[in-house]
Design an enzyme around this catalytic site. Sequence first.
Site, PDB file in Angstrom:
ATOM      1  N   HIS A   1     -47.779  54.732  68.732  1.00 23.07           N
ATOM      2  CA  HIS A   1     -47.938  53.292  68.493  1.00 23.07           C
ATOM      3  C   HIS A   1     -46.699  52.642  67.872  1.00 23.07           C
ATOM      4  CE1 HIS A   1     -52.197  53.906  69.387  1.00 23.07           C
ATOM      5  NE2 HIS A   1     -52.234  54.868  68.478  1.00 23.07           N
TER       6      HIS A   1
ATOM      7  N   HIS B   1     -55.890  53.897  59.857  1.00 24.10           N
ATOM      8  CA  HIS B   1     -55.737  54.789  61.011  1.00 24.10           C
ATOM      9  C   HIS B   1     -54.388  54.496  61.665  1.00 24.10           C
ATOM     10  CE1 HIS B   1     -57.600  56.664  64.912  1.00 24.10           C
ATOM     11  NE2 HIS B   1     -56.354  57.006  64.734  1.00 24.10           N
TER      12      HIS B   1
ATOM     13  N   GLU C   1     -48.830  58.841  64.998  1.00 22.81           N
ATOM     14  CA  GLU C   1     -48.969  57.374  64.986  1.00 22.81           C
ATOM     15  C   GLU C   1     -47.644  56.695  65.323  1.00 22.81           C
ATOM     16  OE1 GLU C   1     -51.908  55.517  64.682  1.00 22.81           O
ATOM     17  OE2 GLU C   1     -52.721  57.517  64.978  1.00 22.81           O
TER      18      GLU C   1
END
Length: 243
Positions: free
Chosen positions: A114, A62, A110
């Site tokens: 992040h 993920h 992502e």
Amino acid sequence: AAHGLLLSCLCLALCCRGGARGSPTSDNHEWKKLIMVHHWPVTVCKEVEKDCRDPPDYWTIHGLWPDRAEECNGSWPFNFEEIKDLLPEMKMYWPDVIHPLNRSHFWKHEWEKHGTCAAQLDALNSQKKYFGGSLGLYEKLELNSILQKLGIKPSINYYQISDIKDALASMYGVVPKVQCLPPKQGEEVQTIGQIELCFTKDLRLRNCTEPGELGESGRAWGPGLEVCEDGPAFYPPPPQSAR
Ligand code: 5GP
């Protein structure tokens, strides 16, 4: 006077909310650990009930998430060209389970949410390093073969969450975190969705939760995912091989 008091309480409450959002942690994008988040594609599909078809029958990535920091650099856009060389591994191990045809959107998300924070580390300070480094950690962790070795396979029989956590902790030597979808109406038990393993800033395995630390229950990890309750859980087989 009562009105004045009410107004000042409201102001104080708003100030405090503002303070919390703009606290040093979020302003400075400070973080302590990196979380390697694996998800079980069958559960991801169950969660969205949309257009995912034939989810992979292995745990995929993920993301690699710093704790406590998100969207650290809005002026560092995702650039697919930088990770073109990684495409075969990315497709295999970091697929967009929900929109398989549109996968680079997931990678963009992502990276922006992040990766821009993880990039504070020299080891992850480019898109190539962030995605390549995440793939490297995923491969090193070998979660799929570790679960196989432990005899933890998708099954119509339920597992005890503590058994899964203990077994993983014994293999990795650190405390993992496991997230589940709570039971929907008509379901007997929660469904396993994500397994996290945590790293220090120098990329050594560390506990995701320290002994005595509460499991952050109630935190939303995705729509519906929560830290699993102790007790039984369903690890769902892929639809075609449901036994
Ligand atoms: P985060 O935004 O922190 O990376 O993770 C949570 C979000 O990721 C949730 O909104 C969840 O629905 C989404 N998500 C989880 N797995 C996938 C996936 O395979 N593809 C896409 N596009 N979104 C995903």
